[in-house]
Design a protein around this motif. Structure first.
Motif, PDB file in Angstrom:
ATOM      1  N   ILE B  65      21.216 -44.832  26.896  1.00 34.75           N
ATOM      2  CA  ILE B  65      22.033 -45.960  27.359  1.00 34.75           C
ATOM      3  C   ILE B  65      21.557 -47.252  26.699  1.00 34.75           C
ATOM      4  O   ILE B  65      22.355 -48.048  26.196  1.00 34.75           O
ATOM      5  CB  ILE B  65      21.973 -46.085  28.901  1.00 34.75           C
ATOM      6  N   LEU B  67      20.014 -47.576  23.932  1.00 31.73           N
ATOM      7  CA  LEU B  67      20.353 -47.543  22.506  1.00 31.73           C
ATOM      8  C   LEU B  67      21.822 -47.913  22.297  1.00 31.73           C
ATOM      9  O   LEU B  67      22.167 -48.738  21.442  1.00 31.73           O
ATOM     10  CB  LEU B  67      20.078 -46.135  21.974  1.00 31.73           C
ATOM     11  N   ALA B  68      22.686 -47.310  23.120  1.00 34.95           N
ATOM     12  CA  ALA B  68      24.129 -47.589  22.992  1.00 34.95           C
ATOM     13  C   ALA B  68      24.414 -49.061  23.265  1.00 34.95           C
ATOM     14  O   ALA B  68      25.195 -49.702  22.552  1.00 34.95           O
ATOM     15  CB  ALA B  68      24.925 -46.703  23.959  1.00 34.95           C
ATOM     16  N   LEU B  69      23.755 -49.610  24.300  1.00 39.04           N
ATOM     17  CA  LEU B  69      23.957 -51.033  24.612  1.00 39.04           C
ATOM     18  C   LEU B  69      23.512 -51.895  23.435  1.00 39.04           C
ATOM     19  O   LEU B  69      24.179 -52.864  23.066  1.00 39.04           O
ATOM     20  CB  LEU B  69      23.161 -51.418  25.868  1.00 39.04           C
ATOM     21  N   ILE B  71      23.247 -51.039  20.196  1.00 40.12           N
ATOM     22  CA  ILE B  71      24.155 -50.896  19.052  1.00 40.12           C
ATOM     23  C   ILE B  71      25.432 -51.712  19.284  1.00 40.12           C
ATOM     24  O   ILE B  71      25.850 -52.508  18.445  1.00 40.12           O
ATOM     25  CB  ILE B  71      24.518 -49.402  18.820  1.00 40.12           C
ATOM     26  N   GLY B  72      26.038 -51.525  20.466  1.00 38.12           N
ATOM     27  CA  GLY B  72      27.271 -52.250  20.785  1.00 38.12           C
ATOM     28  C   GLY B  72      27.069 -53.751  20.745  1.00 38.12           C
ATOM     29  O   GLY B  72      27.915 -54.485  20.217  1.00 38.12           O
ATOM     30  N   SER B  73      25.936 -54.222  21.305  1.00 39.06           N
ATOM     31  CA  SER B  73      25.700 -55.667  21.353  1.00 39.06           C
ATOM     32  C   SER B  73      25.544 -56.236  19.954  1.00 39.06           C
ATOM     33  O   SER B  73      26.111 -57.277  19.633  1.00 39.06           O
ATOM     34  CB  SER B  73      24.433 -55.993  22.149  1.00 39.06           C
ATOM     35  N   ILE B  75      26.511 -54.998  16.959  1.00 34.91           N
ATOM     36  CA  ILE B  75      27.757 -54.986  16.177  1.00 34.91           C
ATOM     37  C   ILE B  75      28.740 -56.022  16.713  1.00 34.91           C
ATOM     38  O   ILE B  75      29.328 -56.804  15.969  1.00 34.91           O
ATOM     39  CB  ILE B  75      28.416 -53.582  16.191  1.00 34.91           C
ATOM     40  N   GLY B  76      28.904 -56.045  18.043  1.00 37.98           N
ATOM     41  CA  GLY B  76      29.845 -56.983  18.664  1.00 37.98           C
ATOM     42  C   GLY B  76      29.473 -58.424  18.359  1.00 37.98           C
ATOM     43  O   GLY B  76      30.327 -59.233  17.998  1.00 37.98           O
TER      44      GLY B  76
END
Lengths: 104, 461
Positions: B65, B67-69, B71-73, B75-76
């Motif tokens: 979780i 890691l996903a947060l 990556i998303g943060s 890139i976003g």
């Protein structure tokens, strides 16, 4: 059909929240100057990124050996985070012009 | 006191920040703070969901979780920081699509846990369909706005095909719900149909109407998020999603109202399409380009210049540079005025607000009736991103959809310079004979970029 009515009865508190929130959403927008249409849309866009909370809950409830479900959840969290972070940052950038005006 | 109580309080607080954030976003002075409040609430809600979760969770899941947060943060954040101001709407569309995809994925993941509970399956299917339509529709809107997909592709009878597609998609979702089936084929079939419907829904709609479509898809994603909230008994998702769903719908209608175009027409393309083909045949004459340096000379040696601002000025955020142009021309002894058409932009007063923001002196803004007699004594009219409000068809062509609308009589001036991004038709979707007038020269390009060059060129004269 009975199942659906029972379902509504079981979740009546949520349905209240839902209906009242609809009115709050309508009222809160009221009259918006059109220069703010795009930032407002963008801000609202970021807020519905709250769906990321759901994807986190999915992952928290998944067993660590369910690789497929975990990877899909992983992707969902990334997408939801993109929505939230990107949404708020873009909105903030759009609104920078109003801040400059304050300084003058 | 349990962690669940604390989490509920956090969710309550976050919901309140969303309401306050939206409220503040509707006023220019408070908008930025409103956005920050909502972002703060969101951060708390996400953090609370992770750290105050009840029950045993393997540490690998927390790592994933996190890691996903991350990556998303990253890139976003980078994407949002790097995007150009003019590309903002397509970025919003893209992010909206991500939210829709997230909601659709949640539904796909939850389906098999809930077979046998028709209430929950109904919510899951609704979230799946709406999330998927929002995802694929937003991606098409994104591609249309950034120019990857620049033609309105219209299948024959597309309204009919779309209607059938919608009925089939919804029908299948209802069937899955009612029959209590466990079939993955039907589940993924609904998913695929909904994606296809989203594409077909947006593809026929013209680029100029995209902001309205994005706003509509935005409220769709809000709804999808709310369904997720229902599913998990999660108040913050429920309130956040519904708020956006209803506020987004009002905003969509408000945008339509402001540009005098019913939502029905935007979606079903009732007018504009036939009018555009009908009128373009009658256009005669040639389009004449003007270079930046020629335009600069022309403006610099004029006695009187009238600027006609339109929505293109707002889109390009060129209100500051146009003010600069006005100042430098005045310095050179040119008289400069602004002609404000009552429906220039998307709503009455749009241009006034915009120009006031860059401190244009209010006395320089003239109403239509007051300025119209002055065009005849004007050397150059500079039209920036306006189209329908200067279209002579409103006076001369009874077949035109805008016939009878009062317009600015710019064709009376000695020279007309029109700054536009492209030859695309304006909001009403009709051609403009003015562009083919021998006195007219076109200055193609984004208003801000073109005017910046123009100002630099005049300074060097």
């Amino acid at each position: 059909m009975n199942e659906f009515i029972a379902f509504i009865g079981e979740h009546i508190d949520k349905i209240y929240v839902l209906i009242l929130s609809i009115f709050v959403g309508v009222e809160v927008i009221g009259k918006v100057p059109s220069v703010l249409h795009t930032p407002l849309m963008s801000g609202a866009n970021a807020i519905h990124g709250v769906v990321v909370v759901g994807s986190i809950i999915v992952m928290l409830n998944t067993e660590s050996d369910q690789i497929l479900l975990l990877s899909l959840g992983f992707v969902a969290v990334i997408l939801g985070t993109l929505n939230v972070v990107g949404g708020f940052v873009v909105t903030d950038r759009m609104l920078e012009m109003f801040k400059k005006k304050d300084k003058k | 006191m349990t962690t669940k109580n604390i989490l509920d309080i956090i969710y309550l607080f976050a919901s309140v920040t969303f309401v306050i954030g939206l409220k503040m976003l509707s006023g220019p002075q408070t908008a930025r703070r409103g956005n920050l409040w909502a972002a703060f609430g969101m951060t708390l809600a996400v953090a609370g969901t992770i750290f105050l979760h009840d029950g045993e969770v393997a540490s690998i899941i927390y790592i994933l979780i996190g890691l996903a947060l991350a990556i998303g943060s990253i890139i976003g954040f980078v994407a949002a920081k790097k995007v150009k101001m003019t590309s903002m709407p397509e970025m919003v569309s893209l992010f909206n699509g991500m939210g829709g995809a997230c909601a659709a994925l949640i539904s796909l993941l939850e389906f098999h846990h809930n077979v046998g509970d028709p209430g929950r399956i109904a919510i899951i299917m609704a979230g799946l369909v709406i999330g998927s339509v929002s995802f694929s529709g937003s991606i098409i809107a994104f591609m249309k706005l950034n120019g990857t997909l620049n033609k309105s592709i219209r299948l024959p009878n597309y309204n009919f095909i779309n209607l059938i597609m919608m009925i089939v998609t919804v029908g299948l979702a209802v069937y899955v719900t009612m029959s209590g089936t466990e079939s993955s084929v039907l589940l993924y079939g609904t998913f695929a149909l909904a994606l296809l419907y989203g594409i077909l829904f947006v593809v026929p709609i013209g680029g100029a109407d995209m902001p309205v479509v994005i706003s509509l898809l935005n409220s769709f994603t809000g709804l999808a998020a709310a369904f997720g909230g229902f599913l998990y008994d999660n108040q913050v998702m429920l309130t956040g999603g519904i708020l956006v769903g209803s506020a987004g719908t009002i905003l969509t209608l408000e945008m339509c109202r402001a540009m005098n175009r019913p939502l029905f027409n935007v979606i079903f393309g009732a007018f504009g399409e036939s009018a555009a083909t009908g009128a373009s045949a009658s256009m005669h004459g040639t389009i004449k380009d003007i270079s930046i340096s020629d335009a600069a000379v022309l403006l610099n040696y004029s006695k009187k210049v009238i600027i006609v601002p339109g929505y293109g000025l707002a889109v390009a955020q060129a209100q500051h540079i146009i003010h600069e142009l006005e100042l430098i021309l005045e310095e050179r002894g040119v008289q400069v005025k602004y002609a404000i058409h009552p429906v220039a932009g998307r709503m009455p007063g749009h241009m006034n607000v915009l120009l006031a923001e860059s401190n244009v002196y209010y006395g320089k803004l003239s109403e239509m009736d007051e300025i119209n007699p002055e065009f005849a004594s004007t050397d150059v009219v500079l039209v920036v991103g306006a189209n329908d409000v200067v279209n002579p068809a409103a006076k001369t062509d009874p077949a035109s959809p805008i016939y009878g609308m009062p317009i600015l009589d710019v064709e009376a001036a000695k020279h007309i310079i029109i700054n536009k991004r492209s030859m695309n038709a304006g909001y009403a979707g009709i051609e403009n004979q003015l562009f083919y007038d021998p006195k007219t020269s076109m200055l193609f390009g984004d208003a801000k970029a073109a005017l910046t060059k123009l100002v630099a060129e005049i300074k060097s004269l």
